[in-house]
Write an enzyme that holds these catalytic residues in place. Structure first.
Site, PDB file in Angstrom:
ATOM      1  N   GLY A   8      -0.142  51.607  20.454  1.00  0.00           N
ATOM      2  CA  GLY A   8       0.608  52.066  21.482  1.00  0.00           C
ATOM      3  C   GLY A   8       2.180  51.163  21.372  1.00  0.00           C
ATOM      4  N   GLY A   9       2.667  51.300  22.478  1.00  0.00           N
ATOM      5  CA  GLY A   9       3.970  50.864  22.471  1.00  0.00           C
ATOM      6  C   GLY A   9       4.142  49.195  22.304  1.00  0.00           C
ATOM      7  N   LEU A  11       0.785  47.103  21.870  1.00  0.00           N
ATOM      8  CA  LEU A  11      -0.368  46.437  21.353  1.00  0.00           C
ATOM      9  C   LEU A  11      -0.994  47.577  20.579  1.00  0.00           C
ATOM     10  CD1 LEU A  11      -1.728  44.437  24.353  1.00  0.00           C
ATOM     11  CD2 LEU A  11      -0.469  43.248  22.345  1.00  0.00           C
ATOM     12  N   ILE A  12      -1.678  47.182  19.488  1.00  0.00           N
ATOM     13  CA  ILE A  12      -2.470  47.744  18.547  1.00  0.00           C
ATOM     14  C   ILE A  12      -4.204  47.474  18.843  1.00  0.00           C
ATOM     15  CG2 ILE A  12      -3.360  48.567  16.261  1.00  0.00           C
ATOM     16  CD1 ILE A  12      -0.222  47.713  15.382  1.00  0.00           C
ATOM     17  N   GLU A  70      -3.752  61.064  22.135  1.00  0.00           N
ATOM     18  CA  GLU A  70      -4.171  59.939  22.935  1.00  0.00           C
ATOM     19  C   GLU A  70      -5.168  60.162  24.317  1.00  0.00           C
ATOM     20  OE1 GLU A  70      -0.175  58.083  23.672  1.00  0.00           O
ATOM     21  OE2 GLU A  70      -1.132  56.710  24.886  1.00  0.00           O
ATOM     22  N   THR A  99       2.037  50.001  28.474  1.00  0.00           N
ATOM     23  CA  THR A  99       3.479  49.543  28.633  1.00  0.00           C
ATOM     24  C   THR A  99       4.196  50.435  29.811  1.00  0.00           C
ATOM     25  OG1 THR A  99       3.189  49.583  26.045  1.00  0.00           O
ATOM     26  CG2 THR A  99       5.534  49.502  27.340  1.00  0.00           C
ATOM     27  N   GLY A 121       2.974  47.673  32.588  1.00  0.00           N
ATOM     28  CA  GLY A 121       2.805  46.418  31.871  1.00  0.00           C
ATOM     29  C   GLY A 121       4.201  45.982  31.276  1.00  0.00           C
ATOM     30  N   SER A 226      -4.231  47.216  28.970  1.00  0.00           N
ATOM     31  CA  SER A 226      -4.171  45.822  28.785  1.00  0.00           C
ATOM     32  C   SER A 226      -3.333  44.983  29.516  1.00  0.00           C
ATOM     33  CB  SER A 226      -3.136  45.773  27.130  1.00  0.00           C
ATOM     34  OG  SER A 226      -3.999  46.703  26.196  1.00  0.00           O
TER      35      SER A 226
HETATM   36  P1  ADP Z   1       0.323  50.211  24.977  1.00  0.00           P
HETATM   37  O1  ADP Z   1      -0.772  51.236  24.554  1.00  0.00           O
HETATM   38  O2  ADP Z   1       1.662  51.119  25.484  1.00  0.00           O
HETATM   39  O3  ADP Z   1       0.606  49.328  23.804  1.00  0.00           O
HETATM   40  P2  ADP Z   1      -1.205  48.421  26.368  1.00  0.00           P
HETATM   41  O4  ADP Z   1      -2.398  49.065  27.363  1.00  0.00           O
HETATM   42  O5  ADP Z   1      -1.625  47.854  25.105  1.00  0.00           O
HETATM   43  O6  ADP Z   1      -0.227  49.688  26.318  1.00  0.00           O
HETATM   44  O7  ADP Z   1      -0.487  47.464  27.573  1.00  0.00           O
HETATM   45  C1  ADP Z   1       0.545  46.918  27.057  1.00  0.00           C
HETATM   46  C2  ADP Z   1       0.781  45.735  28.282  1.00  0.00           C
HETATM   47  O8  ADP Z   1      -0.198  44.840  28.189  1.00  0.00           O
HETATM   48  C3  ADP Z   1       2.036  44.980  28.026  1.00  0.00           C
HETATM   49  O9  ADP Z   1       3.067  45.517  28.468  1.00  0.00           O
HETATM   50  C4  ADP Z   1       1.735  43.599  28.652  1.00  0.00           C
HETATM   51  O10 ADP Z   1       2.102  43.829  29.984  1.00  0.00           O
HETATM   52  C5  ADP Z   1       0.224  43.421  28.658  1.00  0.00           C
HETATM   53  N1  ADP Z   1      -0.377  42.505  27.400  1.00  0.00           N
HETATM   54  C6  ADP Z   1      -1.415  42.091  27.602  1.00  0.00           C
HETATM   55  N2  ADP Z   1      -1.593  41.286  26.523  1.00  0.00           N
HETATM   56  C7  ADP Z   1      -0.424  41.004  25.745  1.00  0.00           C
HETATM   57  C8  ADP Z   1       0.087  40.327  24.715  1.00  0.00           C
HETATM   58  N3  ADP Z   1      -0.743  39.491  24.114  1.00  0.00           N
HETATM   59  N4  ADP Z   1       1.153  40.585  24.589  1.00  0.00           N
HETATM   60  C9  ADP Z   1       2.165  41.394  25.023  1.00  0.00           C
HETATM   61  N5  ADP Z   1       1.569  41.972  26.311  1.00  0.00           N
HETATM   62  C10 ADP Z   1       0.413  41.866  26.580  1.00  0.00           C
END
Ligand code: ADP
Length: 267
Positions: A8-9, A11-12, A70, A99, A121, A226
């Site tokens: 994702g934007g 986290l992986i 996705e 994100t 997030g 996340s």
């Molecule tokens: P995406 O698939 O767009 O990457 P996620 O479902 O992984 O999205 O959610 C990303 C969000 O999760 C971030 O914007 C932040 O608010 C939160 N987050 C949780 N754990 C972390 C971390 N370790 N580092 C950064 N952001 C995190």
């Protein structure tokens, strides 16, 4: 071994199925090259990738990998986790607070993306940095939970002070709308600012989800993503606000891995 990856934007997320047991891992997107070399170690694994950075990650791998959309992956992952946890919801709104925030209507085996909001997030991370200079996720979450929102947010009950409001007084009339009466914003603590950022995001996400539920004629809303990892304050805001507005909020364990699980289920 089967490996499902949701790149994702921010986290992986990785789900691995080995000898019938499911394992999860997550990495920051800045470690994309590292993840690619780690995956290359599993040369006989069946790999499927999803998410906005799927094509980029795929191009860094030196083995075959499938790629799926996705939204399809996420909904399949949700169905898998619901069945695993013996939750019998089959018609609901699925709100993925990543994100950004994506909203889906799930009706048995069908899913339709019905909208979203850029408030998610990533907004917590960005606004928190702007207002407090803090960039570490865990630090933001730990301070936010200690903050009060009364001096920053304007509630309906503040406006109707002394009178009976036509809507619940606990609803926020204006996020960040109570700052003006303050002599100086320097008085505000990082805890208060971070709690209000979390409130803004949680209430926005809950409100758009409840409106979507009304539009689709369902009452349950499943929240994943996340953004809820270790963030009990965000969960609490979303939960309370969703209930206050008449819908039923649900959170599923490991919900942030739905995309990765859905990718894994491709084979
Ligand atoms: P995406 O698939 O767009 O990457 P996620 O479902 O992984 O999205 O959610 C990303 C969000 O999760 C971030 O914007 C932040 O608010 C939160 N987050 C949780 N754990 C972390 C971390 N370790 N580092 C950064 N952001 C995190």
């Amino acid at each position: 071994m089967n490996i499902g990856i949701d790149a994702g934007g921010t986290l992986i997320k990785v789900a691995c199925l080995k000898h019938g047991s499911l394992e999860f891992k997550k990495f920051p997107i800045s470690q994309l090259e590292y993840v690619a070399s780690w995956i290359c170690g599993f040369d006989t694994a069946k790999i499927c990738i999803t998410g906005g950075k799927a094509a980029l990650l795929k191009s860094s791998l030196n083995q075959e990998a499938a790629e799926i959309v996705e939204f399809e992956a996420t909904c399949n992952g949700v169905r898998y986790l619901l069945a695993k946890n013996a939750i019998s919801e089959d018609k609901f709104i699925l709100t993925n607070v990543g994100t950004g925030t994506s909203i889906h209507h799930v009706d048995n085996s069908r899913q339709q993306r019905i909208g979203g909001t850029g408030v998610g997030g990533g907004t917590i991370m960005g606004l928190s940095q702007l207002l407090t200079g803090i960039t570490d996720y865990e630090a933001i979450v730990a301070l936010a939970v200690k903050g009060l929102r009364d001096r920053i947010d304007l509630k309906v009950s503040h406006i109707y002070a002394g009178a009976e409001p036509p809507i619940p007084g606990d609803l926020t009339a204006s996020n960040f709308g109570n700052i003006l009466p303050l002599v100086s914003t320097d008085q505000l603590t990082k805890e208060e600012l971070l709690a209000s950022v979390t409130g803004l995001v949680g209430e926005t996400v809950a409100t758009v989800s409840v409106l979507a539920a009304g539009q689709c004629g369902v009452s349950s809303i499943i929240f994943i993503g996340s953004s809820f990892i270790g963030n009990d304050l965000l969960k609490e805001v979303v939960q309370n606000y969703t209930k206050l507005r008449g819908a039923l909020p649900l959170f599923i364990e490991n919900g942030e891995y739905c995309g990765a699980i859905g990718a894994l289920l491709y084979y």
